[in-house]
Design a protein around this motif. Sequence first.
Motif, PDB file in Angstrom:
ATOM      1  N   TRP A   1     -22.597   5.922  32.345  1.00 49.67           N
ATOM      2  CA  TRP A   1     -21.807   6.908  33.085  1.00 49.67           C
ATOM      3  C   TRP A   1     -21.805   8.239  32.344  1.00 49.67           C
ATOM      4  O   TRP A   1     -22.060   9.299  32.933  1.00 49.67           O
ATOM      5  CB  TRP A   1     -20.385   6.363  33.238  1.00 49.67           C
ATOM      6  CG  TRP A   1     -19.420   7.246  33.971  1.00 49.67           C
ATOM      7  CD1 TRP A   1     -19.707   8.395  34.665  1.00 49.67           C
ATOM      8  CD2 TRP A   1     -18.001   7.072  34.073  1.00 49.67           C
ATOM      9  NE1 TRP A   1     -18.566   8.933  35.189  1.00 49.67           N
ATOM     10  CE2 TRP A   1     -17.498   8.145  34.848  1.00 49.67           C
ATOM     11  CE3 TRP A   1     -17.122   6.106  33.591  1.00 49.67           C
ATOM     12  CZ2 TRP A   1     -16.144   8.270  35.140  1.00 49.67           C
ATOM     13  CZ3 TRP A   1     -15.774   6.232  33.886  1.00 49.67           C
ATOM     14  CH2 TRP A   1     -15.297   7.312  34.652  1.00 49.67           C
ATOM     15  N   ASN A   2     -21.542   8.212  31.048  1.00 56.67           N
ATOM     16  CA  ASN A   2     -21.523   9.435  30.255  1.00 56.67           C
ATOM     17  C   ASN A   2     -22.902  10.093  30.212  1.00 56.67           C
ATOM     18  O   ASN A   2     -23.019  11.321  30.374  1.00 56.67           O
ATOM     19  CB  ASN A   2     -21.051   9.092  28.843  1.00 56.67           C
ATOM     20  CG  ASN A   2     -20.993  10.303  27.942  1.00 56.67           C
ATOM     21  OD1 ASN A   2     -20.082  11.116  28.006  1.00 56.67           O
ATOM     22  ND2 ASN A   2     -21.975  10.439  27.054  1.00 56.67           N
ATOM     23  N   ASP A   3     -23.952   9.301  30.015  1.00 62.01           N
ATOM     24  CA  ASP A   3     -25.303   9.865  29.936  1.00 62.01           C
ATOM     25  C   ASP A   3     -25.720  10.519  31.246  1.00 62.01           C
ATOM     26  O   ASP A   3     -26.356  11.588  31.238  1.00 62.01           O
ATOM     27  CB  ASP A   3     -26.300   8.767  29.559  1.00 62.01           C
ATOM     28  CG  ASP A   3     -26.092   8.258  28.145  1.00 62.01           C
ATOM     29  OD1 ASP A   3     -25.429   8.961  27.356  1.00 62.01           O
ATOM     30  OD2 ASP A   3     -26.569   7.148  27.838  1.00 62.01           O
ATOM     31  N   ASN A   4     -25.358   9.900  32.363  1.00 58.80           N
ATOM     32  CA  ASN A   4     -25.741  10.462  33.660  1.00 58.80           C
ATOM     33  C   ASN A   4     -25.086  11.812  33.904  1.00 58.80           C
ATOM     34  O   ASN A   4     -25.719  12.732  34.447  1.00 58.80           O
ATOM     35  CB  ASN A   4     -25.363   9.488  34.786  1.00 58.80           C
ATOM     36  CG  ASN A   4     -26.233   8.257  34.796  1.00 58.80           C
ATOM     37  OD1 ASN A   4     -27.373   8.282  34.334  1.00 58.80           O
ATOM     38  ND2 ASN A   4     -25.711   7.155  35.313  1.00 58.80           N
TER      39      ASN A   4
ATOM     40  N   SER B   1     -12.361   7.247  25.650  1.00 55.76           N
ATOM     41  CA  SER B   1     -11.117   7.209  26.425  1.00 55.76           C
ATOM     42  C   SER B   1     -11.067   5.985  27.334  1.00 55.76           C
ATOM     43  O   SER B   1     -10.009   5.351  27.472  1.00 55.76           O
ATOM     44  CB  SER B   1     -10.980   8.485  27.254  1.00 55.76           C
ATOM     45  OG  SER B   1     -12.038   8.605  28.204  1.00 55.76           O
ATOM     46  N   VAL B   2     -12.190   5.635  27.954  1.00 54.29           N
ATOM     47  CA  VAL B   2     -12.218   4.471  28.841  1.00 54.29           C
ATOM     48  C   VAL B   2     -11.990   3.184  28.048  1.00 54.29           C
ATOM     49  O   VAL B   2     -11.211   2.312  28.457  1.00 54.29           O
ATOM     50  CB  VAL B   2     -13.549   4.419  29.619  1.00 54.29           C
ATOM     51  CG1 VAL B   2     -13.640   3.129  30.436  1.00 54.29           C
ATOM     52  CG2 VAL B   2     -13.676   5.617  30.548  1.00 54.29           C
ATOM     53  N   ILE B   3     -12.652   3.055  26.904  1.00 56.94           N
ATOM     54  CA  ILE B   3     -12.468   1.867  26.071  1.00 56.94           C
ATOM     55  C   ILE B   3     -11.045   1.816  25.521  1.00 56.94           C
ATOM     56  O   ILE B   3     -10.456   0.729  25.379  1.00 56.94           O
ATOM     57  CB  ILE B   3     -13.501   1.848  24.927  1.00 56.94           C
ATOM     58  CG1 ILE B   3     -14.922   1.751  25.500  1.00 56.94           C
ATOM     59  CG2 ILE B   3     -13.243   0.690  23.989  1.00 56.94           C
ATOM     60  CD1 ILE B   3     -15.165   0.510  26.314  1.00 56.94           C
TER      61      ILE B   3
ATOM     62  N   CYS C   1      -7.597   9.401  31.196  1.00 56.93           N
ATOM     63  CA  CYS C   1      -7.602   8.088  30.532  1.00 56.93           C
ATOM     64  C   CYS C   1      -6.698   8.080  29.309  1.00 56.93           C
ATOM     65  O   CYS C   1      -5.973   7.106  29.063  1.00 56.93           O
ATOM     66  CB  CYS C   1      -9.031   7.706  30.149  1.00 56.93           C
ATOM     67  SG  CYS C   1     -10.082   7.267  31.548  1.00 56.93           S
ATOM     68  N   TYR C   2      -6.723   9.181  28.537  1.00 54.10           N
ATOM     69  CA  TYR C   2      -5.875   9.228  27.348  1.00 54.10           C
ATOM     70  C   TYR C   2      -4.394   9.311  27.716  1.00 54.10           C
ATOM     71  O   TYR C   2      -3.542   8.680  27.080  1.00 54.10           O
ATOM     72  CB  TYR C   2      -6.264  10.406  26.456  1.00 54.10           C
ATOM     73  CG  TYR C   2      -7.401  10.090  25.516  1.00 54.10           C
ATOM     74  CD1 TYR C   2      -7.280   9.057  24.586  1.00 54.10           C
ATOM     75  CD2 TYR C   2      -8.583  10.823  25.536  1.00 54.10           C
ATOM     76  CE1 TYR C   2      -8.311   8.761  23.716  1.00 54.10           C
ATOM     77  CE2 TYR C   2      -9.623  10.530  24.673  1.00 54.10           C
ATOM     78  CZ  TYR C   2      -9.485   9.486  23.761  1.00 54.10           C
ATOM     79  OH  TYR C   2     -10.517   9.183  22.909  1.00 54.10           O
ATOM     80  N   VAL C   3      -4.074  10.096  28.749  1.00 55.75           N
ATOM     81  CA  VAL C   3      -2.676  10.171  29.196  1.00 55.75           C
ATOM     82  C   VAL C   3      -2.204   8.798  29.667  1.00 55.75           C
ATOM     83  O   VAL C   3      -1.084   8.351  29.345  1.00 55.75           O
ATOM     84  CB  VAL C   3      -2.524  11.220  30.318  1.00 55.75           C
ATOM     85  CG1 VAL C   3      -1.148  11.121  30.959  1.00 55.75           C
ATOM     86  CG2 VAL C   3      -2.745  12.619  29.766  1.00 55.75           C
ATOM     87  N   ALA C   4      -3.053   8.090  30.419  1.00 51.70           N
ATOM     88  CA  ALA C   4      -2.701   6.751  30.887  1.00 51.70           C
ATOM     89  C   ALA C   4      -2.545   5.782  29.714  1.00 51.70           C
ATOM     90  O   ALA C   4      -1.644   4.932  29.710  1.00 51.70           O
ATOM     91  CB  ALA C   4      -3.765   6.250  31.858  1.00 51.70           C
TER      92      ALA C   4
ATOM     93  N   LEU D   1     -14.357  16.082  30.864  1.00 52.82           N
ATOM     94  CA  LEU D   1     -13.119  16.413  30.155  1.00 52.82           C
ATOM     95  C   LEU D   1     -11.893  15.929  30.931  1.00 52.82           C
ATOM     96  O   LEU D   1     -10.966  15.343  30.343  1.00 52.82           O
ATOM     97  CB  LEU D   1     -13.044  17.924  29.925  1.00 52.82           C
ATOM     98  CG  LEU D   1     -11.782  18.433  29.210  1.00 52.82           C
ATOM     99  CD1 LEU D   1     -11.666  17.813  27.817  1.00 52.82           C
ATOM    100  CD2 LEU D   1     -11.792  19.959  29.133  1.00 52.82           C
ATOM    101  N   VAL D   2     -11.888  16.148  32.239  1.00 46.99           N
ATOM    102  CA  VAL D   2     -10.735  15.765  33.064  1.00 46.99           C
ATOM    103  C   VAL D   2     -10.549  14.245  33.056  1.00 46.99           C
ATOM    104  O   VAL D   2      -9.431  13.734  32.868  1.00 46.99           O
ATOM    105  CB  VAL D   2     -10.900  16.286  34.501  1.00 46.99           C
ATOM    106  CG1 VAL D   2      -9.833  15.690  35.416  1.00 46.99           C
ATOM    107  CG2 VAL D   2     -10.815  17.807  34.525  1.00 46.99           C
ATOM    108  N   VAL D   3     -11.639  13.496  33.263  1.00 44.77           N
ATOM    109  CA  VAL D   3     -11.544  12.039  33.278  1.00 44.77           C
ATOM    110  C   VAL D   3     -11.084  11.523  31.923  1.00 44.77           C
ATOM    111  O   VAL D   3     -10.250  10.601  31.840  1.00 44.77           O
ATOM    112  CB  VAL D   3     -12.896  11.424  33.679  1.00 44.77           C
ATOM    113  CG1 VAL D   3     -12.844   9.895  33.539  1.00 44.77           C
ATOM    114  CG2 VAL D   3     -13.255  11.798  35.105  1.00 44.77           C
TER     115      VAL D   3
END
Length: 414
Positions: free
Chosen positions: A167-170, A246-248, A190-193, A184-186
């Motif tokens: 996802w990041n590479d794409n 952030s996702v992990i 994720c960090y706020v969540a 940056l937004v995503v």
Amino acid sequence: MWAASCLASCCAACACDACRSVVGGISRRSARIAYCGLFALSLVVSWILREVAAPLLESIPWINHFHQTPNREWFETDAVLRVSLGNFLFFTVLAIIMSGIKDQKDPRDKLHHGGWMAKIICWCVMVFLMFFLPNGIISFYEATSKFGSGLFLLVQVVLLLDFVHNWNDNWVKKDEQFWYMALLVVSLVCYVATFSFSGFLFHWFTPSGHDCGLNTFFIVITLILVFVFAVVALHPKVNGSLLPASVISLYCMYLCYSGLSSEPRDYECNGLHKHSKAVSTGSMTLGLLTTVLSVVYSAVRAGSSTTFVSSPSSPRAGSEKPLLPIDQMDRQEEKKEESRPVTYSYSFFHLIFSLASMYSAMLLTGWSTSVGESGKLVDVGWPSVWVRIGTGWVTAALFIWSLIAPILFPEREF
């Protein structure tokens, strides 16, 4: 009477023809989705039997052989475990049969993609036979399922790592400001969540007036890992991105919640005990949905993943281009089919379903264990707590390794 029997025979024949048509319509490309459908069917059957099969199991002497008849929950758990064991054996046998297939010329390739009527019948027979096994075998399978569930969670971790890095590479490859802003937004969301989630965990699982040092330790360690992810990902030598970190981080915090919510309901530090029924239903539904999505993703990803799903000799998806004119391709198509390597590991593909069968059984039974002759159903929460927490720590280790491995071993491809 004669007309009725003729009508019944015609209806049965039509039903059989319809089944043959549907089963025969499963092509090579849709075979993986068909296996996912069969797995989903096993979940539906388990759920139905969990609700309605308890009175029937109570009347079976080799199941209800206790001096004191167990409560209804024991038989609900037993029904789910027996269906799960049949499903596990079915896919395990397929995994063993399909081991070592390298090209489509292998006769077992046709067995993997065809013979659906026979496979469905075998699946039904295998599940049915599980209800004739003694309780000792089911108890052994139940204990083994806890370890198999942990392995399935590790598979989920590897697939998640593969997904977030791709996802990041794409998005980075697009090299446009819009996609950088999207990254940056995503990442911020994720960090706020993640940090909001941690606040709820402190509120739910570290109530005032109780010594909840273990729960505090679990939450604090997860927060430390979140900071470590960000530091390692932003290190100049790593040249990483905040999106995977952030996702992990959010996933590890979810695993921490999942582990803490699995604590026994009478544990003083489990603040969800007042809403145990609602939490159990919600957790089970979310867990089953995650299981189905993970299995479907592994099935779809099997043909293109570069981790451990694809066969080493398989070509990359979409890399083949027609080099011959249309009028010459028909003649040589069969020859190409004979030497074409398989696009993914059939054995590993079926192993995924075997482990998923164990994991779904644990979800449907609440990770509970029946206690032999006592006939009581005991909610053994601590094994599930350590499985989930341990999975979170392994997730952290694998993610950090995926970031630093290219630096430590630059000559190898990861």
